[in-house]
Design an enzyme around this catalytic site. Structure first.
Site, mmCIF file in Angstrom:
data_model
loop_
_atom_site.group_PDB
_atom_site.id
_atom_site.type_symbol
_atom_site.label_atom_id
_atom_site.label_comp_id
_atom_site.label_asym_id
_atom_site.label_seq_id
_atom_site.Cartn_x
_atom_site.Cartn_y
_atom_site.Cartn_z
ATOM 1 C CB CYS A 195 -1.001 -0.037 1.160
ATOM 2 S SG CYS A 195 -2.379 1.119 0.934
ATOM 3 C CG HIS A 240 -4.586 -3.204 2.411
ATOM 4 N ND1 HIS A 240 -3.691 -2.826 3.388
ATOM 5 C CD2 HIS A 240 -5.157 -2.057 1.962
ATOM 6 C CE1 HIS A 240 -3.721 -1.515 3.532
ATOM 7 N NE2 HIS A 240 -4.598 -1.024 2.670
ATOM 8 C CD GLU A 274 -2.985 -6.231 4.956
ATOM 9 O OE1 GLU A 274 -3.203 -5.061 5.313
ATOM 10 O OE2 GLU A 274 -2.302 -6.522 3.937
#
Length: 218
Positions: free
Chosen positions: A79, A188, A190
């Site tokens: 990011c 992202h 995750e």
């Protein structure tokens, strides 16, 4: 060992947990010596470009980051961490980045004045990434995997060879970049479920020295 650079901004536990989920050995540090000597590095980032780069410099981490990249350490910016890899960020002013990759970071509506009003900024939600070439980082993710984005700014790469995937939102922007041992993802991982975990697993499996044939200048 995958080392997450902790420079005091953002919740690092989520990316740490994602690496643990794919079986990677991971730890966080803000120690310049540990960063310079790491086997594999991740630079997360949330919020404003300037706040992130200022904190990295305040903690004397810029030099160790360049040292590690110069040694061929696999390096992943996530990011804002990806955006910091570029030369300049234009979020509330003009700010010097790490300068690892040529290019700058700009707001969606600054790079496309004709962007439809129905496309809101920030770009938030699931979108596809379109590979420009094959790479082990993208292995087994599928032809056009969907990942999760939250951002108002995106990189504008000067060298098309640095762009590993693109994404369309009003216009096309680099969503994954790669040069030798340096990688960046605008989304992202995750938060991107199977595709995101797959990418992190692929990153954790990369050899310590990439044989990409192009040299990163630090």
């Amino acid at each position: 060992m995958t080392t997450i650079i902790d420079y005091g901004i953002g919740n690092l536990r989520s990316i740490e947990k994602a690496f643990e989920t794919v079986g990677a050995t991971v730890h966080r540090t803000d120690d310049p010596a540990a960063i310079a000597e790491a086997e594999r590095l991740v630079l997360p980032g949330v919020g404003a470009f300037r706040a992130c780069i200022d904190e990295i410099r305040r903690r004397d981490l810029e030099g160790p980051i360049h040292d590690a990249i110069g040694r061929g350490v696999p390096f992943l910016g996530v990011c804002v961490g990806m955006q910091l890899l570029f030369e300049t960020g234009y979020e509330k002013g003009e700010h010097e980045g790490l300068g690892v990759l040529p290019g700058h970071v700009a707001h969606f509506r600054e790079t496309d004045a004709g962007m439809p009003d129905e496309l809101t900024v920030p770009h938030m939600g699931w979108n596809a990434i379109e590979p420009t070439r094959d790479h082990p980082l993208l292995d087994e993710l599928g032809a056009t995997p969907y990942v999760y984005f939250v951002h108002s700014y995106h990189p504008v790469a000067e060298d098309a060879d640095d762009v590993l995937t693109t994404t369309s939102y009003g216009h096309t922007f680099p969503s994954v970049v790669q040069r030798d041992n340096v990688f960046g993802v605008q989304f992202h991982p995750e938060k991107s479920q199977a595709a995101g975990l797959g990418l992190l697993d692929n990153f954790a499996a990369l050899p310590t020295t990439e044989e990409a044939g192009r040299t990163v200048s630090t």
